[in-house]
Structure formats: structure tokens, C-alpha cells
Scaffold this active site. Structure first.
Site, PDB file in Angstrom:
ATOM      1  N   CYS A 246      90.012  72.620  99.313  1.00  0.00           N
ATOM      2  CA  CYS A 246      90.648  72.892 100.603  1.00  0.00           C
ATOM      3  C   CYS A 246      91.734  71.883 100.960  1.00  0.00           C
ATOM      4  O   CYS A 246      92.519  72.110 101.876  1.00  0.00           O
ATOM      5  CB  CYS A 246      89.600  72.925 101.699  1.00  0.00           C
TER       6      CYS A 246
ATOM      7  N   HIS B 141      92.444  71.207 108.678  1.00  0.00           N
ATOM      8  CA  HIS B 141      91.826  72.264 107.875  1.00  0.00           C
ATOM      9  C   HIS B 141      90.914  73.100 108.771  1.00  0.00           C
ATOM     10  O   HIS B 141      90.093  72.567 109.514  1.00  0.00           O
ATOM     11  CB  HIS B 141      91.033  71.636 106.721  1.00  0.00           C
TER      12      HIS B 141
ATOM     13  N   ASN C 175      87.390  80.241 107.030  1.00  0.00           N
ATOM     14  CA  ASN C 175      87.883  79.156 106.176  1.00  0.00           C
ATOM     15  C   ASN C 175      88.607  79.760 104.969  1.00  0.00           C
ATOM     16  O   ASN C 175      87.978  80.371 104.104  1.00  0.00           O
ATOM     17  CB  ASN C 175      86.672  78.319 105.728  1.00  0.00           C
TER      18      ASN C 175
HETATM   19  N1  ACO Z   1      73.200  83.388 110.819  1.00  0.00           N
HETATM   20  C1  ACO Z   1      72.032  83.068 111.410  1.00  0.00           C
HETATM   21  N2  ACO Z   1      71.320  81.976 111.068  1.00  0.00           N
HETATM   22  C2  ACO Z   1      71.815  81.198 110.095  1.00  0.00           C
HETATM   23  C3  ACO Z   1      73.021  81.484 109.434  1.00  0.00           C
HETATM   24  C4  ACO Z   1      73.733  82.648 109.834  1.00  0.00           C
HETATM   25  N3  ACO Z   1      74.896  83.021 109.275  1.00  0.00           N
HETATM   26  N4  ACO Z   1      73.265  80.529 108.518  1.00  0.00           N
HETATM   27  C5  ACO Z   1      72.249  79.660 108.593  1.00  0.00           C
HETATM   28  N5  ACO Z   1      71.369  80.066 109.526  1.00  0.00           N
HETATM   29  C6  ACO Z   1      70.110  79.429 109.942  1.00  0.00           C
HETATM   30  C7  ACO Z   1      69.536  78.575 108.866  1.00  0.00           C
HETATM   31  O1  ACO Z   1      68.778  79.347 107.955  1.00  0.00           O
HETATM   32  C8  ACO Z   1      68.666  77.620 109.679  1.00  0.00           C
HETATM   33  O2  ACO Z   1      67.480  78.289 109.997  1.00  0.00           O
HETATM   34  P1  ACO Z   1      66.069  77.490 109.991  1.00  0.00           P
HETATM   35  O3  ACO Z   1      66.221  76.428 111.054  1.00  0.00           O
HETATM   36  O4  ACO Z   1      65.086  78.560 110.325  1.00  0.00           O
HETATM   37  O5  ACO Z   1      65.940  76.927 108.613  1.00  0.00           O
HETATM   38  C9  ACO Z   1      69.446  77.456 110.971  1.00  0.00           C
HETATM   39  O6  ACO Z   1      70.379  78.548 111.027  1.00  0.00           O
HETATM   40  C10 ACO Z   1      70.202  76.150 111.063  1.00  0.00           C
HETATM   41  O7  ACO Z   1      70.912  75.962 109.876  1.00  0.00           O
HETATM   42  P2  ACO Z   1      71.815  74.689 109.671  1.00  0.00           P
HETATM   43  O8  ACO Z   1      72.412  74.748 108.309  1.00  0.00           O
HETATM   44  O9  ACO Z   1      71.067  73.476 110.021  1.00  0.00           O
HETATM   45  O10 ACO Z   1      72.936  74.941 110.788  1.00  0.00           O
HETATM   46  P3  ACO Z   1      74.153  74.033 111.180  1.00  0.00           P
HETATM   47  O11 ACO Z   1      74.170  73.838 112.625  1.00  0.00           O
HETATM   48  O12 ACO Z   1      74.287  72.823 110.305  1.00  0.00           O
HETATM   49  O13 ACO Z   1      75.396  74.985 110.869  1.00  0.00           O
HETATM   50  C11 ACO Z   1      77.082  75.326 109.200  1.00  0.00           C
HETATM   51  C12 ACO Z   1      75.604  75.436 109.550  1.00  0.00           C
HETATM   52  C13 ACO Z   1      77.884  76.235 110.108  1.00  0.00           C
HETATM   53  C14 ACO Z   1      77.256  75.779 107.755  1.00  0.00           C
HETATM   54  C15 ACO Z   1      77.551  73.876 109.388  1.00  0.00           C
HETATM   55  O14 ACO Z   1      76.669  72.996 108.753  1.00  0.00           O
HETATM   56  C16 ACO Z   1      78.935  73.674 108.823  1.00  0.00           C
HETATM   57  O15 ACO Z   1      79.892  74.200 109.325  1.00  0.00           O
HETATM   58  N6  ACO Z   1      79.068  72.839 107.781  1.00  0.00           N
HETATM   59  C17 ACO Z   1      80.339  72.622 107.149  1.00  0.00           C
HETATM   60  C18 ACO Z   1      80.685  73.802 106.347  1.00  0.00           C
HETATM   61  C19 ACO Z   1      82.070  73.711 105.769  1.00  0.00           C
HETATM   62  O16 ACO Z   1      82.992  73.291 106.409  1.00  0.00           O
HETATM   63  N7  ACO Z   1      82.172  74.164 104.515  1.00  0.00           N
HETATM   64  C20 ACO Z   1      83.369  74.232 103.798  1.00  0.00           C
HETATM   65  C21 ACO Z   1      84.037  72.902 103.684  1.00  0.00           C
HETATM   66  S1  ACO Z   1      84.915  72.648 102.249  1.00  0.00           S
HETATM   67  C22 ACO Z   1      85.787  73.942 102.084  1.00  0.00           C
HETATM   68  O17 ACO Z   1      86.474  74.282 102.993  1.00  0.00           O
HETATM   69  C23 ACO Z   1      85.614  74.752 100.825  1.00  0.00           C
END
Ligand code: ACO
Length: 317
Positions: free
Chosen positions: A108, A242, A272
Site C-alpha cells: 500500500c 493511505h 482500501n
Molecule cells: N463483521 C462483523 N463482525 C466482524 C467482522 C465483520 N466484517 N470482522 C470481524 N468481526 C468480529 C470478529 O470476529 C470479532 O468477533 P469476536 O469478538 O466474537 O471474536 C470482533 O468482530 C472484533 O474483531 P477485531 O478484529 O478485534 O475488531 P477490530 O476492532 O480490531 O477491527 C479491523 C477489525 C477493522 C480489521 C481493524 O483491526 C483494522 O482496521 N485493522 C487494520 C486493517 C488494515 O488497515 N489492513 C490493511 C493495511 S495494509 C494494506 O492496506 C494492504
């Protein structure tokens, strides 16, 4: 270097969070609250090359040039249908350019890595006009049954033509090898001699780890660049970050103690789009008349690797 023209292109299909609810255990509420994303664009009849070429042509046109004026093409891409030839070669042929070209993969952070390469070529006198195209289809890397990853991404292309100038005030690049937080293993052809089965896997992401690393590294990069150049935050018109997650953007903003108006975003419409996200946003801002000559822009991006890249650029168009 300075930016002479920009362009972008997106697939026609917009997939809303509600549409994802039809086959995934997810909700518009969850996705909106955790990411800010409302919809993303996905390829249907298009191919990534179509988007790359459209974005490239718009950038060349915006720069008041033709493909014959280009003397280098850099394409930032993580995956596309062709392993070879490079996507940049296909773009070159489609737009009718004849200059050398190559692909880079800094995930990215690719647009800013490409700007840095272009700056070096221009400084060395090896090129006059360089086309950068960031074309990405991360939606082809994820498992569409995995709600943790597939809701986050969208496809798209962003492009810029750059030429000689002194708009680039500083660039900061970092790479730290941390495969475990974000990776995809693609399937390769078997041979009769391979020892054992080879594993392949759709995108694997430790979301929370990526989130924390992204916020801390981008904030540190931005502070370091401002300190190095002596540019006061009050002089910064926009932080062009980004577009991975609105909460990441907001956390960086909070740590910098800045105003929301300085953080333009379109992640809500595109998700993204990997390295295409920064040039798509830049092109939209430029075409919407939000950028004026002399504006100071701080750019920052992060991605798999782990890579981070930042730069401070004066808008000179
Ligand atoms: N819908 C509903 N529930 C979901 C989903 C979804 N799409 N995805 C995950 N959950 C659930 C999980 O299973 C978890 O459930 P549990 O508590 O029963 O186990 C709960 O939601 C919380 O999950 P977390 O992963 O802890 O949620 P978080 O608040 O961390 O958000 C997210 C997740 C959005 C992925 C966040 O961590 C994030 O944005 N991280 C960075 C991602 C990123 O930027 N990636 C790309 C970067 S590099 C590039 O660009 C290639």
C-alpha cells in the site's frame, strides 16, 4: 520533482455493506463503525489493465502531454492476472508509449516509493517525464467467506505524471520484514521435483497488529518529516493518508492534534485500494478544485512488508 498531472479509474460496480450482508455474517453497522467504509468498487467485466490505462491516460492528458512525452513508467502493483509480463509493460503498449518501464511492489506504500524512485531518476538527469500508475485488485487476494478481511478492500487505479521541479521537500521510507502480520501465499504450478506440498492461502491479516503499527509508524513518520523540514503543522494544508480505515486516519489525526478538515478521505466510497488509494484521493481533490498552487501536502502510507512511506510535497499545478 513535481506533479504535472493526475488521473484515476474505478470499476463500475459499487458493492455496499448491505450487499455483503446477503452472504456474510456481517452488518453495515459493524463495518461502518469499525472502518468507516460504506461501499467499495469491484471488478465485473473490467480487467485491472483497463483501469490502469484509463487512469494513465487521464494523468497524461491532465499534464498536457501525450504518451510520446514519457520516458519512464513505474507501475505499483501487488497482484494482477499476469505474473509476466509486468503490468507496466502492458500499460506501455496500451497507451502507445515506447519508454522503459517496470513494476514495483511496496504494497500500500507503493505510490510514495514510486515518487521517491522518480525523484532519483529526475535528479540524475535520466528522465524528464515519468508516469506512475498504481493499479490494484486486492479483492482478488482475499477469501470472500472471511468477514475479517473481504469487507475492507476495493479495486482501483490512480496515476500521476511527474517531471523536474523542487516540490518534493522530503521523503521517508521504512521497511521491516514482518510477514506474519499481513501476507498472501499464491498458488504456483507444481513440478515433478517439488519436495512436499506447498501451501497457499488467501490474505491473512492480524488486524489489530496492523492497526497499531499503522497508527504509530505513520504518526512517527509525519512528525519526523515536519521536524526535518522545519515545516510547522500550521503550514500543512492537507494530510493525504493511505485510505485503509477511517479509524486509523482519525487516530493519526488525534495524535498529531490536528483538525478533521485537514484529513480528506474517500475510504467510505472505495474501501482500501492498496497503493492506488493515495493517488486516487489526490486526483479527486485536484479535480474538485481543493488544491491550490503552493499548498503543502503531507502524504503517508503503510502496507504489507511491513512498509511505510511518507513525503511532504508542495502542490505546484
Ligand atoms: N463483521 C462483523 N463482525 C466482524 C467482522 C465483520 N466484517 N470482522 C470481524 N468481526 C468480529 C470478529 O470476529 C470479532 O468477533 P469476536 O469478538 O466474537 O471474536 C470482533 O468482530 C472484533 O474483531 P477485531 O478484529 O478485534 O475488531 P477490530 O476492532 O480490531 O477491527 C479491523 C477489525 C477493522 C480489521 C481493524 O483491526 C483494522 O482496521 N485493522 C487494520 C486493517 C488494515 O488497515 N489492513 C490493511 C493495511 S495494509 C494494506 O492496506 C494492504
Amino acid at each position: 520533482m513535481k506533479i504535472l498531472g493526475t488521473g484515476c479509474a474505478s470499476p463500475s460496480l459499487a458493492v455496499t455493506n448491505k450487499m455483503l450482508e446477503e452472504f456474510l455474517d456481517t452488518s453495515d453497522e459493524w463495518i461502518t463503525e469499525r472502518t468507516g467504509i460504506k461501499e467499495r468498487r469491484l471488478m465485473t467485466s473490467e480487467h485491472l489493465l483497463d483501469l490502469a490505462v484509463e487512469a494513465a491516460r487521464k494523468a497524461i492528458d491532465d499534464a498536457g502531454m501525450t504518451a510520446a512525452d514519457l520516458d519512464y513508467i513505474i507501475c505499483s502493483n501487488v497482484v494482477n492476472e499476469y505474473s509476466t509480463p509486468a503490468l507496466s509493460c502492458l500499460i506501455q503498449g496500451a497507451i502507445g508509449a515506447t519508454c522503459p518501464c517496470l513494476d514495483i511492489n511496496a504494497a500500500c506504500a507503493g505510490f510514495i516509493f514510486a515518487l521517491d524512485m522518480a525523484e532519483d531518476k529526475l535528479r540524475a538527469g535520466k528522465a524528464e517525464n515519468i508516469l506512475i500508475v498504481c493499479a490494484e485488485e486486492p479483492t482478488r487476494m482475499v477469501d470472500w467467506n472471511d468477514r475479517n478481511t473481504c469487507v475492507l478492500f476495493g479495486d482501483g487505479a490512480g496515476a500521476a505524471v511527474v517531471g523536474r521541479g523542487d516540490a518534493m521537500k522530503t521523503v521517508r521510507l521504512t521497511t521491516s520484514s514482518r510477514k506474519e502480520v499481513l501476507y498472501q501465499v499464491r498458488r504456483l504450478e507444481p513440478t515433478p521435483y517439488l519436495d512436499g506440498e506447498r501451501e497457499f492461502a488467501p490474505l491473512v491479516m492480524k488486524g489489530r497488529d496492523v492497526f497499531k503499527t499503522a497508527v504509530s509508524s505513520s504518526t512517527a513518520d509525519i512528525k519526523a518529516m515536519l521536524a526535518e523540514t522545519g515545516i510547522d503543522p500550521s503550514q500543512v494544508k492537507y494530510y493525504v493518508l493511505h485510505q485503509a480505515n477511517e479509524r486509523i486516519i482519525d487516530s493519526i489525526r488525534g495524535l498529531l492534534g490536528e483538525q478533521p478538515e485537514k484529513f480528506p478521505h474517500n475510504v467510505e466510497r472505495y474501501g482500501n485500494t492498496s497503493s492506488a488509494s493515495v493517488p486516487i484521493l489526490l486526483d479527486e481533490m485536484s479535480r474538485a478544485g481543493k488544491l491550490s498552487k503552493g499548498d503543502i501536502l503531507v502524504m503517508s502510507a503503510f502496507g504489507a512488508g511491513f512498509t511505510t512511506a511518507g513525503c511532504i510535497l508542495e502542490w505546484t499545478k
